[in-house]
Design a protein around this motif. Structure first.
Motif, mmCIF file in Angstrom:
data_model
loop_
_atom_site.group_PDB
_atom_site.id
_atom_site.type_symbol
_atom_site.label_atom_id
_atom_site.label_comp_id
_atom_site.label_asym_id
_atom_site.label_seq_id
_atom_site.Cartn_x
_atom_site.Cartn_y
_atom_site.Cartn_z
ATOM 1 N N UNK A 62 52.878 106.357 -27.381
ATOM 2 C CA UNK A 62 54.536 107.212 -27.319
ATOM 3 C C UNK A 62 54.349 107.473 -25.519
ATOM 4 N N UNK A 63 55.684 107.624 -25.664
ATOM 5 C CA UNK A 63 56.482 108.873 -24.105
ATOM 6 C C UNK A 63 57.468 109.816 -24.551
ATOM 7 N N UNK A 64 57.298 110.413 -23.607
ATOM 8 C CA UNK A 64 58.247 112.129 -23.370
ATOM 9 C C UNK A 64 59.160 111.158 -23.238
ATOM 10 N N UNK A 65 59.820 112.645 -22.994
ATOM 11 C CA UNK A 65 61.269 112.544 -22.461
ATOM 12 C C UNK A 65 62.073 111.582 -20.901
ATOM 13 N N UNK A 66 61.111 111.907 -19.953
ATOM 14 C CA UNK A 66 61.254 110.926 -19.326
ATOM 15 C C UNK A 66 60.435 109.519 -19.263
ATOM 16 N N UNK A 67 60.273 109.024 -19.991
ATOM 17 C CA UNK A 67 59.558 107.845 -20.105
ATOM 18 C C UNK A 67 57.837 107.833 -19.302
ATOM 19 N N UNK A 68 57.125 108.924 -19.495
ATOM 20 C CA UNK A 68 55.348 109.433 -19.186
ATOM 21 C C UNK A 68 55.350 109.431 -20.413
ATOM 22 N N UNK A 69 54.150 108.340 -20.162
ATOM 23 C CA UNK A 69 52.745 108.197 -20.949
ATOM 24 C C UNK A 69 52.347 109.353 -21.544
ATOM 25 N N UNK A 70 52.309 110.074 -23.059
ATOM 26 C CA UNK A 70 51.597 110.895 -23.605
ATOM 27 C C UNK A 70 50.389 111.155 -24.638
ATOM 28 N N UNK A 71 50.098 109.584 -25.160
ATOM 29 C CA UNK A 71 49.364 109.507 -25.980
ATOM 30 C C UNK A 71 49.369 108.120 -26.795
ATOM 31 N N UNK A 72 48.464 107.360 -26.975
ATOM 32 C CA UNK A 72 48.489 105.640 -27.524
ATOM 33 C C UNK A 72 49.137 106.417 -28.647
ATOM 34 N N UNK A 73 48.862 104.707 -29.586
ATOM 35 C CA UNK A 73 49.671 105.494 -31.100
ATOM 36 C C UNK A 73 49.691 103.734 -31.842
ATOM 37 N N UNK A 74 49.922 104.142 -32.753
ATOM 38 C CA UNK A 74 50.236 102.909 -33.645
ATOM 39 C C UNK A 74 51.482 103.211 -34.515
ATOM 40 N N UNK A 75 51.907 101.786 -35.243
ATOM 41 C CA UNK A 75 53.857 101.645 -35.541
ATOM 42 C C UNK A 75 53.155 100.392 -36.753
ATOM 43 N N UNK A 76 53.504 101.686 -37.735
ATOM 44 C CA UNK A 76 53.550 100.226 -38.895
ATOM 45 C C UNK A 76 54.527 99.787 -39.812
ATOM 46 N N UNK A 77 55.104 98.999 -39.800
ATOM 47 C CA UNK A 77 56.100 98.433 -40.553
ATOM 48 C C UNK A 77 55.640 98.302 -41.576
ATOM 49 N N UNK A 78 57.062 99.038 -42.078
ATOM 50 C CA UNK A 78 56.455 99.147 -43.454
ATOM 51 C C UNK A 78 57.496 98.711 -44.708
ATOM 52 N N UNK A 79 58.713 97.811 -43.207
ATOM 53 C CA UNK A 79 60.310 97.265 -44.735
ATOM 54 C C UNK A 79 60.767 97.318 -43.483
ATOM 55 N N UNK A 80 62.163 96.738 -43.982
ATOM 56 C CA UNK A 80 63.051 96.250 -43.058
ATOM 57 C C UNK A 80 63.505 97.706 -42.045
ATOM 58 N N UNK A 81 63.525 98.397 -42.353
ATOM 59 C CA UNK A 81 64.567 99.340 -41.482
ATOM 60 C C UNK A 81 63.013 100.766 -42.104
ATOM 61 N N UNK A 82 61.734 100.519 -41.702
ATOM 62 C CA UNK A 82 60.306 101.227 -42.322
ATOM 63 C C UNK A 82 59.695 101.496 -41.571
ATOM 64 N N UNK A 128 54.809 105.901 -37.893
ATOM 65 C CA UNK A 128 53.910 106.218 -36.298
ATOM 66 C C UNK A 128 52.981 107.223 -36.931
ATOM 67 N N UNK A 129 51.580 106.230 -36.242
ATOM 68 C CA UNK A 129 50.742 107.245 -36.015
ATOM 69 C C UNK A 129 50.524 107.778 -34.604
ATOM 70 N N UNK A 130 49.623 108.907 -34.815
ATOM 71 C CA UNK A 130 48.919 109.708 -33.018
ATOM 72 C C UNK A 130 48.085 110.225 -33.695
ATOM 73 N N UNK A 131 47.186 110.355 -32.741
ATOM 74 C CA UNK A 131 45.841 111.294 -32.728
ATOM 75 C C UNK A 131 45.461 112.476 -33.261
ATOM 76 N N UNK A 132 47.163 113.254 -33.100
ATOM 77 C CA UNK A 132 46.927 115.075 -33.502
ATOM 78 C C UNK A 132 48.063 114.893 -34.146
ATOM 79 N N UNK A 133 48.266 115.913 -34.933
ATOM 80 C CA UNK A 133 49.824 116.362 -35.458
ATOM 81 C C UNK A 133 50.887 116.957 -34.417
#
Length: 206
Positions: free
Chosen positions: A84-104, A107-112
């Motif tokens: 996950x990146x901030x507005x400047x492109x710097x790394x904020x935290x790791x994450x996973x992305x699950x593709x649920x459908x064609x346009x769905x 996103x999971x991160x370790x903190x709400x």
């Protein structure tokens, strides 16, 4: 009742996370729990994780901007490890992305607490992702025996067909469960998502 509330009712020692949520400190001997996960299997409560759904062209464009993976190259039913990146492109935290459908995507991160940053980035695209933080109980089943444990509740064929960093929708104990083959332990493992109110039942079933 959420998993942390259930654990508290059982007098399990809980740790308050600085970014939100509570997790068990231990159930017994931490060293024995570690060895069990390395040699057999262990359960972990990951319900504290932040989760958001992105849908439609604008939602997908916003998600593409805020993390490092090529979303279009990710097949439906697969998971990508990302940053996950901030507005400047710097790394904020790791994450996973699950593709649920064609346009769905989910996103999971370790903190709400990443919600505010995600909302700011999405605002430039005129979208607001669906907040899934706390909606599901997330149970990590990790260890060499985790596939055998899972096979007892969803069937061997379904477990054997599930690829690394893939996910399926299944039924366990009469309830809908989404199961991804991944984990942070370094061992074979799975993450199981179930409706928050069903977390206790799934934990006990496992």
């Amino acid at each position: 009742m959420s998993l942390d509330q259930w654990f508290a009712s059982r007098r399990v020692a809980l740790l308050d996370l600085p970014t939100g949520g509570r997790v068990p400190r231990r159930f017994g001997d931490p060293a024995a729990e570690h060895r069990a996960t390395r040699t057999r299997a262990g359960l972990f409560d990951f319900s504290f994780m932040g989760a958001w759904d992105f849908n439609g062209a604008a939602g997908c464009a916003a998600l593409a901007r805020m993390q490092t993976r090529n979303l279009r190259a990710l097949p439906v039913g697969r998971i990508a490890y990302s940053l996950l990146l901030d507005e400047h492109g710097a790394v904020v935290i790791d994450a996973t992305v699950w593709r649920l459908g064609a346009d769905a995507y989910r996103l999971f991160t370790g903190r709400p607490s990443d919600a505010a940053r995600i909302a700011r980035l999405c605002a430039t695209f005129g979208v607001q992702p669906a907040d899934r933080c706390g909606a599901d109980a997330v149970i990590a089943l990790q260890g060499p025996a985790s596939a055998a444990v899972l096979a007892r509740i969803i069937g061997r064929a379904a477990v054997e067909a599930l690829p690394y960093f893939g996910f399926i929708d299944a039924v366990a104990g009469g309830h809908a469960v989404r199961i991804g083959r991944l984990g942070y332990s370094g061992e074979l493992g799975y993450e199981l998502l179930v409706e928050r109110a069903r977390g206790q039942a799934l934990w006990e079933l496992l």
